[in-house]
Design a protein around this motif. Sequence first.
Motif, short mmCIF file in Angstrom:
data_model
loop_
_atom_site.label_atom_id
_atom_site.label_comp_id
_atom_site.label_asym_id
_atom_site.label_seq_id
_atom_site.Cartn_x
_atom_site.Cartn_y
_atom_site.Cartn_z
N ILE A 270 4.98 6.53 -20.26
CA ILE A 270 5.20 6.57 -18.80
C ILE A 270 4.43 5.44 -18.13
O ILE A 270 4.98 4.69 -17.31
CB ILE A 270 4.76 7.94 -18.22
N VAL A 271 3.16 5.28 -18.51
CA VAL A 271 2.33 4.24 -17.88
C VAL A 271 2.88 2.86 -18.23
O VAL A 271 3.05 2.00 -17.35
CB VAL A 271 0.85 4.39 -18.32
N THR A 272 3.21 2.64 -19.53
CA THR A 272 3.77 1.33 -19.91
C THR A 272 5.07 1.08 -19.17
O THR A 272 5.29 -0.03 -18.64
CB THR A 272 4.07 1.30 -21.43
N GLY A 273 5.93 2.08 -19.10
CA GLY A 273 7.23 1.92 -18.44
C GLY A 273 7.07 1.54 -16.99
O GLY A 273 7.70 0.59 -16.51
N ALA A 274 6.20 2.28 -16.30
CA ALA A 274 6.01 2.02 -14.87
C ALA A 274 5.42 0.63 -14.65
O ALA A 274 5.85 -0.11 -13.75
CB ALA A 274 5.11 3.09 -14.27
N THR A 275 4.45 0.25 -15.50
CA THR A 275 3.83 -1.07 -15.36
C THR A 275 4.87 -2.16 -15.60
O THR A 275 4.96 -3.13 -14.83
CB THR A 275 2.66 -1.22 -16.36
N ARG A 276 5.65 -1.99 -16.68
CA ARG A 276 6.66 -3.02 -16.98
C ARG A 276 7.66 -3.16 -15.84
O ARG A 276 8.05 -4.27 -15.47
CB ARG A 276 7.41 -2.66 -18.27
N LEU B 14 0.83 -1.21 0.00
CA LEU B 14 0.00 0.00 0.00
C LEU B 14 0.86 1.25 0.00
O LEU B 14 0.60 2.21 -0.75
CB LEU B 14 -0.91 -0.03 1.24
N SER B 15 1.92 1.24 0.81
CA SER B 15 2.77 2.44 0.85
C SER B 15 3.52 2.61 -0.47
O SER B 15 3.78 3.73 -0.91
CB SER B 15 3.73 2.40 2.04
N LEU B 16 3.85 1.48 -1.12
CA LEU B 16 4.49 1.57 -2.44
C LEU B 16 3.52 2.22 -3.42
O LEU B 16 3.89 3.10 -4.20
CB LEU B 16 4.83 0.17 -2.94
N LEU B 17 2.27 1.74 -3.37
CA LEU B 17 1.25 2.26 -4.29
C LEU B 17 1.00 3.75 -4.07
O LEU B 17 0.61 4.46 -4.99
CB LEU B 17 -0.06 1.48 -4.12
N SER B 18 1.24 4.20 -2.82
CA SER B 18 0.99 5.61 -2.54
C SER B 18 1.87 6.52 -3.41
O SER B 18 1.53 7.67 -3.65
CB SER B 18 1.26 5.90 -1.06
N PHE B 19 2.96 5.96 -3.89
CA PHE B 19 3.84 6.74 -4.76
C PHE B 19 3.16 7.08 -6.08
O PHE B 19 3.58 7.99 -6.80
CB PHE B 19 5.15 5.96 -5.03
N LEU B 20 2.12 6.33 -6.42
CA LEU B 20 1.37 6.60 -7.65
C LEU B 20 0.74 7.99 -7.62
O LEU B 20 0.42 8.56 -8.66
CB LEU B 20 0.26 5.56 -7.84
#
Lengths: 193, 263
Positions: free
Chosen positions: B36-42, B9-15
């Motif tokens: 950006i979205v593809t890069g972050a997802t990959r 959850l805290s990792l996701l907060s960086f979103l």
Amino acid sequence: MDGNPVFSDFSMEINSGTKMLIKGRSGSGKTSLFKLLLGFAQPDTGNIRINGLALDKTHIREIRNSFFYLSQDVDLPHETGRTLIARLERLNREHPLVIDSLGHFLTLLDLPPSLLEKKIPVLSGGERQRLGLLMGFLLDRPIWLLDEPTSALDDAMKEIVVDYITAMDKTILVVSHDRVWEAHPDITKFNWR
Amino acid sequence: MGAQDLSILSLLSFLLFLVPVLFIGRYLRLGLNKAIVTGATRMCIQLGFVGLYLEFLFRFNSPLLNIAYLLLMVVIACYTVLRSSNLKVTTFFIPLFLALTIPFTLILFFFDLVVIELSSLFDARYLIPIGGMLLGNCLRSLIIGLDQFYSGIKKQEKEYLFTLALYGSRFEALKPWARKSIASAVTPTIASMATIGLVSLPGMMTGQILGGSLPIVAIKYQVAIMAAIFYTEFFSVVLSLAFSLPWGFNGMNVLHSKIFAGK
């Protein structure tokens, strides 16, 4: 060679000591003949012999060392003439450069010694061409392949160079559009297609 | 010891910060939002997988498995290098594989055995991350080295052939291009050695400090890894040029025309 044939059904024998001007339209493959002789390109069929040696990977080094080739654009390396001469001296211990005659050749080609200290790319076309010829004189190899060797020289210098080269005891093949080669009495003309 | 764990959850907060980034990207029409979205997802998916198999490798800690994994990394590295330097994979794979494997193995084992004095040479906890760092850095220098060398000669083929005829020696005629490509390949690492600590704190050191190591220990490791990276890069670039020559040039010392991929 790759792609369209540059020439086919071609056979020619050149005797040692021949001085020959190869005449023909631009783009008709005259330079390709030099490339074949130097092993830069391979014929699809047929073979080439130089001084009795087959032009193949076993003899290529020996064969290239018997040629002095001056390309149309005089593609000398990006360093000073002096450095280049030093390198050629080091690489040609078996057939040493005629370095004692350097002064003589510089005078002949109207090159000031200070020019040898300049980086080759900053030289003018005419200076580079004369520097290229200087390397030929110093290397003193038996067969010369000259591709438009006088194109950037003035008329007086063209005469001097042609007279000197045709009087040498060497085999000379020249591709040139300069009249001065054609007009010279010691030159055989060969019509390329 | 070890860094404090992060909750998902805290990792996701960086979103959260992604929202203004995407908004500005859209407003300025940077055309980057999709990337950006593809890069972050990959990144998340790939690292998730790395986490899984590293757990696996660390749990078994089998020398054979560790070596197999390193070999796989070398194979992927070679493939990536050749693809990125626009050279044919089928032509250059073998020479590049040797050029990378020899210095890589030598330096990696020297690092583990002589520098860290590990008792078990194939310990996954050292072998895998250090091997990965060496390979990751070599990747960039090999791409620069091979690309500069072969595309440089292709571009200046007339100069090369003229000097080949003049010198009669392939070695001598190739020198200017070899010199230039080796220099470009290792210069970034030399520059980062020269500025390290001034401009940035390196990742490995940061990681070790977060993991609870003393700064002095982290610094010693950092010096060792930088040296190892530089040596592996240098030797693998030099060897990749030397080993690839018989594949890149024909018997007459002329560049093969069909060594470039695509186009």
